[in-house]
Motif scaffolding. Structure first.
Motif, mmCIF file in Angstrom:
data_model
loop_
_atom_site.group_PDB
_atom_site.id
_atom_site.type_symbol
_atom_site.label_atom_id
_atom_site.label_comp_id
_atom_site.label_asym_id
_atom_site.label_seq_id
_atom_site.Cartn_x
_atom_site.Cartn_y
_atom_site.Cartn_z
ATOM 1 N N VAL A 9 50.304 49.635 71.058
ATOM 2 C CA VAL A 9 49.880 50.697 71.983
ATOM 3 C C VAL A 9 51.080 51.166 72.784
ATOM 4 O O VAL A 9 51.965 50.376 73.126
ATOM 5 N N ASP A 10 51.105 52.466 73.057
ATOM 6 C CA ASP A 10 52.241 53.022 73.800
ATOM 7 C C ASP A 10 51.826 53.848 75.022
ATOM 8 O O ASP A 10 52.644 54.519 75.619
ATOM 9 N N GLY A 11 50.546 53.806 75.376
ATOM 10 C CA GLY A 11 50.082 54.543 76.538
ATOM 11 C C GLY A 11 49.614 55.956 76.241
ATOM 12 O O GLY A 11 49.089 56.627 77.118
ATOM 13 N N SER A 12 49.777 56.413 75.013
ATOM 14 C CA SER A 12 49.354 57.770 74.659
ATOM 15 C C SER A 12 47.853 57.792 74.350
ATOM 16 O O SER A 12 47.241 56.757 74.069
ATOM 17 N N ASN A 37 52.899 46.000 73.155
ATOM 18 C CA ASN A 37 53.663 47.138 73.643
ATOM 19 C C ASN A 37 55.133 46.761 73.537
ATOM 20 O O ASN A 37 55.527 45.672 73.945
ATOM 21 N N VAL A 38 55.902 47.662 72.951
ATOM 22 C CA VAL A 38 57.335 47.426 72.795
ATOM 23 C C VAL A 38 58.070 48.270 73.826
ATOM 24 O O VAL A 38 57.964 49.499 73.830
ATOM 25 N N GLU A 72 49.842 47.664 82.053
ATOM 26 C CA GLU A 72 48.828 48.696 82.300
ATOM 27 C C GLU A 72 48.304 49.281 80.994
ATOM 28 O O GLU A 72 47.129 49.641 80.895
ATOM 29 N N TYR A 73 49.140 49.407 79.984
ATOM 30 C CA TYR A 73 48.716 49.907 78.671
ATOM 31 C C TYR A 73 47.854 48.885 77.945
ATOM 32 O O TYR A 73 46.912 49.235 77.230
ATOM 33 N N ALA A 88 41.166 38.504 71.603
ATOM 34 C CA ALA A 88 42.360 39.340 71.756
ATOM 35 C C ALA A 88 43.379 38.678 72.662
ATOM 36 O O ALA A 88 43.032 38.049 73.662
ATOM 37 N N THR A 89 44.634 38.835 72.280
ATOM 38 C CA THR A 89 45.755 38.435 73.106
ATOM 39 C C THR A 89 46.692 39.634 73.188
ATOM 40 O O THR A 89 46.540 40.604 72.444
ATOM 41 N N SER A 90 47.645 39.538 74.088
ATOM 42 C CA SER A 90 48.610 40.639 74.195
ATOM 43 C C SER A 90 50.015 40.081 74.268
ATOM 44 O O SER A 90 50.220 38.931 74.651
#
Length: 155
Positions: A9-12, A37-38, A72-73, A88-90
């Motif tokens: 995910v990139d916030g878009s 998120n990268v 936040e993303y 789910a993990t992040s």
């Protein structure tokens, strides 16, 4: 079928829609997700001349701001997965090349599918901006499922 799905995910808006679709897909196949998120290192902002004075921000401040933005993303993705009953993990990774960061994370976390959005650029904008999705497809050692935005003009 698939057991662990990497969900970049990139916030878009496009990546948010892809995340929703990816969570639905994961629920259907009984998989868990790893949302990622990268971020890119501060040095990518410095430019070729090595001057960062005009940015008026330190590398530590930048790294902290990038981490906060990434969280936040990722937070709504984890919340949606939890609501859908999907484990789910992040993860937040930093890499000069976003595609490399995604592919490396898939390997590191044992993912067997990357479920990624495409912004659908074509022509000159694709040539100038490149495509993270295309690079992920070419580098990935696992399957890649590409989410394309529904065509709103067809309605």
């Amino acid at each position: 079928m698939y057991k662990k799905i990497l969900l970049p995910v990139d916030g878009s808006e496009t990546s948010a829609l892809a995340a929703n679709a990816g969570i639905t897909f994961a629920r259907q196949v009984g998989a868990e997700i790893v949302a990622i998120n990268v971020t890119q290192p501060f040095s990518t902002l410095i430019g070729f001349d090595g001057m960062a004075a005009s940015y008026a921000i330190s590398d530590g401040d930048y790294e902290e701001a990038a981490k906060k933005e990434a969280e936040e993303y990722l937070k709504p993705v984890l919340e949606r997965a939890n609501a859908a009953g999907v484990k789910a993990t992040s993860v937040i990774v930093s890499n000069y090349n976003v595609a490399d960061g995604v592919v490396d994370a898939a390997k590191e976390h044992g993912c067997d599918l990357i479920y990624i959005a495409t912004h659908g650029r074509s022509g000159l904008s694709r040539l100038l901006l490149g495509s993270v999705t295309t690079k992920v497809i070419s580098l990935a050692p696992v399957s890649v499922l590409v989410y394309r935005m529904p065509d709103s003009s067809a309605a």
